[in-house]
Write a protein that holds these residues in place. Structure first.
Motif, PDB file in Angstrom:
ATOM      1  N   GLU A 286     -58.639  24.381   0.545  1.00 44.65           N
ATOM      2  CA  GLU A 286     -58.699  23.750   1.859  1.00 44.65           C
ATOM      3  C   GLU A 286     -59.351  22.371   1.825  1.00 44.65           C
ATOM      4  O   GLU A 286     -59.214  21.594   2.758  1.00 44.65           O
ATOM      5  CB  GLU A 286     -59.460  24.655   2.821  1.00 44.65           C
TER       6      GLU A 286
ATOM      7  N   GLU B  99     -58.727  19.606   0.140  1.00 44.57           N
ATOM      8  CA  GLU B  99     -57.835  18.440   0.206  1.00 44.57           C
ATOM      9  C   GLU B  99     -57.372  18.212   1.641  1.00 44.57           C
ATOM     10  O   GLU B  99     -57.336  17.077   2.108  1.00 44.57           O
ATOM     11  CB  GLU B  99     -56.635  18.631  -0.719  1.00 44.57           C
ATOM     12  N   GLU B 100     -57.054  19.290   2.338  1.00 41.82           N
ATOM     13  CA  GLU B 100     -56.613  19.178   3.724  1.00 41.82           C
ATOM     14  C   GLU B 100     -57.726  18.595   4.606  1.00 41.82           C
ATOM     15  O   GLU B 100     -57.485  17.719   5.428  1.00 41.82           O
ATOM     16  CB  GLU B 100     -56.196  20.554   4.236  1.00 41.82           C
ATOM     17  N   VAL B 101     -58.942  19.067   4.412  1.00 40.98           N
ATOM     18  CA  VAL B 101     -60.084  18.568   5.193  1.00 40.98           C
ATOM     19  C   VAL B 101     -60.320  17.094   4.857  1.00 40.98           C
ATOM     20  O   VAL B 101     -60.537  16.277   5.746  1.00 40.98           O
ATOM     21  CB  VAL B 101     -61.360  19.399   4.944  1.00 40.98           C
TER      22      VAL B 101
ATOM     23  N   GLU C 122     -58.150  14.906   3.776  1.00 40.27           N
ATOM     24  CA  GLU C 122     -57.079  14.107   4.385  1.00 40.27           C
ATOM     25  C   GLU C 122     -57.336  13.878   5.873  1.00 40.27           C
ATOM     26  O   GLU C 122     -57.058  12.820   6.401  1.00 40.27           O
ATOM     27  CB  GLU C 122     -55.716  14.786   4.188  1.00 40.27           C
ATOM     28  N   GLY C 123     -57.887  14.878   6.554  1.00 40.24           N
ATOM     29  CA  GLY C 123     -58.136  14.740   7.981  1.00 40.24           C
ATOM     30  C   GLY C 123     -59.387  13.952   8.311  1.00 40.24           C
ATOM     31  O   GLY C 123     -59.402  13.130   9.220  1.00 40.24           O
TER      32      GLY C 123
ATOM     33  N   THR D  47     -59.875  10.213   5.282  1.00 38.29           N
ATOM     34  CA  THR D  47     -58.874   9.142   5.266  1.00 38.29           C
ATOM     35  C   THR D  47     -58.699   8.468   6.617  1.00 38.29           C
ATOM     36  O   THR D  47     -57.927   7.534   6.742  1.00 38.29           O
ATOM     37  CB  THR D  47     -57.506   9.651   4.756  1.00 38.29           C
TER      38      THR D  47
ATOM     39  N   GLU E  47     -66.861  22.413   5.875  1.00 36.24           N
ATOM     40  CA  GLU E  47     -66.005  21.279   5.511  1.00 36.24           C
ATOM     41  C   GLU E  47     -66.612  20.472   4.367  1.00 36.24           C
ATOM     42  O   GLU E  47     -65.901  20.056   3.449  1.00 36.24           O
ATOM     43  CB  GLU E  47     -65.768  20.379   6.732  1.00 36.24           C
TER      44      GLU E  47
ATOM     45  N   GLN F 279     -66.049  22.402   1.233  1.00 31.87           N
ATOM     46  CA  GLN F 279     -64.635  22.360   0.852  1.00 31.87           C
ATOM     47  C   GLN F 279     -64.268  21.014   0.225  1.00 31.87           C
ATOM     48  O   GLN F 279     -63.586  20.971  -0.805  1.00 31.87           O
ATOM     49  CB  GLN F 279     -63.750  22.629   2.075  1.00 31.87           C
TER      50      GLN F 279
ATOM     51  N   PHE G 172     -63.195  20.554  -3.696  1.00 33.16           N
ATOM     52  CA  PHE G 172     -61.895  19.957  -4.036  1.00 33.16           C
ATOM     53  C   PHE G 172     -62.076  18.755  -4.966  1.00 33.16           C
ATOM     54  O   PHE G 172     -61.430  18.663  -6.012  1.00 33.16           O
ATOM     55  CB  PHE G 172     -61.137  19.534  -2.772  1.00 33.16           C
TER      56      PHE G 172
ATOM     57  N   ARG H 192     -60.805  18.435  -8.968  1.00 35.12           N
ATOM     58  CA  ARG H 192     -59.596  17.621  -9.059  1.00 35.12           C
ATOM     59  C   ARG H 192     -59.481  16.933 -10.409  1.00 35.12           C
ATOM     60  O   ARG H 192     -60.437  16.374 -10.921  1.00 35.12           O
ATOM     61  CB  ARG H 192     -59.657  16.563  -7.953  1.00 35.12           C
TER      62      ARG H 192
END
Length: 175
Positions: free
Chosen positions: A57, A59-61, A63-64, A67, A103, A106, A110, A114
């Motif tokens: 999760e 990467e999704e967090v 990105e939101g 970024t 978050e 997470q 990530f 990576r």
């Protein structure tokens, strides 16, 4: 591995119990009582464990949350030794980022797990010998990266094979 050890331990205990019973009762002519069957534990599947939820999760967090202020290039081109928890704390205190503890965990999980692409690794290893990566992530969208790379090689003496050039361009053009 733990599964095999557990079965071996159960079998060893069963054998010890049988031997103890035999010694205690002796070898009589009587018909031995039937021992209850030892139920072996069901074999667990040997599938690879799924990626930890925090990593999946993260990467999704990222990105939101991240970024909205940063291009991922700025994040991904940090050194391997980056203390992501410290970076996240700085984003909160100095720049007002608002993240839950989950978050933060997470995102850090990530980023720590990576594996950088070949292009990122080359940029980190070759481009940063002359200038800071901020030179890269401060470039506007639509930058002619092939022209920039040609200039770095022809004018400034950067040494990159054709394969390395392709990897760097692939990363910069798709960031």
């Amino acid at each position: 591995m733990k599964h095999v050890s557990r079965i071996s331990l159960i079998m060893l205990l069963a054998l010890m119990l049988a031997a103890t019973t035999l010694m205690a009762t002796g070898c009589s002519k009587e018909e031995p009582a039937e021992e209850p069957a030892v139920e072996e534990p069901a074999e667990e599947p040997t599938e690879e464990p799924a990626e930890e939820p925090a990593v999946a999760e993260g990467e999704e967090v990222l990105e939101g949350a991240c970024t909205s202020c940063h291009d991922v290039t700025r994040i991904y081109l940090q050194t391997e030794m980056t203390d992501w928890n410290n970076v996240i704390a700085t984003m909160e205190t100095a720049h007002g980022a608002v993240l839950t503890d989950e978050e933060k965990t997470q995102i850090a999980a990530f980023l720590e797990s990576r594996n950088p692409s070949e292009g990122e690794t080359l940029i980190q290893g070759k481009c940063t010998t002359c200038h800071d990566v901020s030179k890269i992530f401060s470039q506007p969208s639509g930058t002619n990266w092939e022209g920039v790379l040609d200039t770095m090689i022809d004018v400034h003496g950067a040494v990159l094979t054709e394969e390395e050039q392709a990897a760097v361009l692939g990363y910069l053009e798709n960031r």
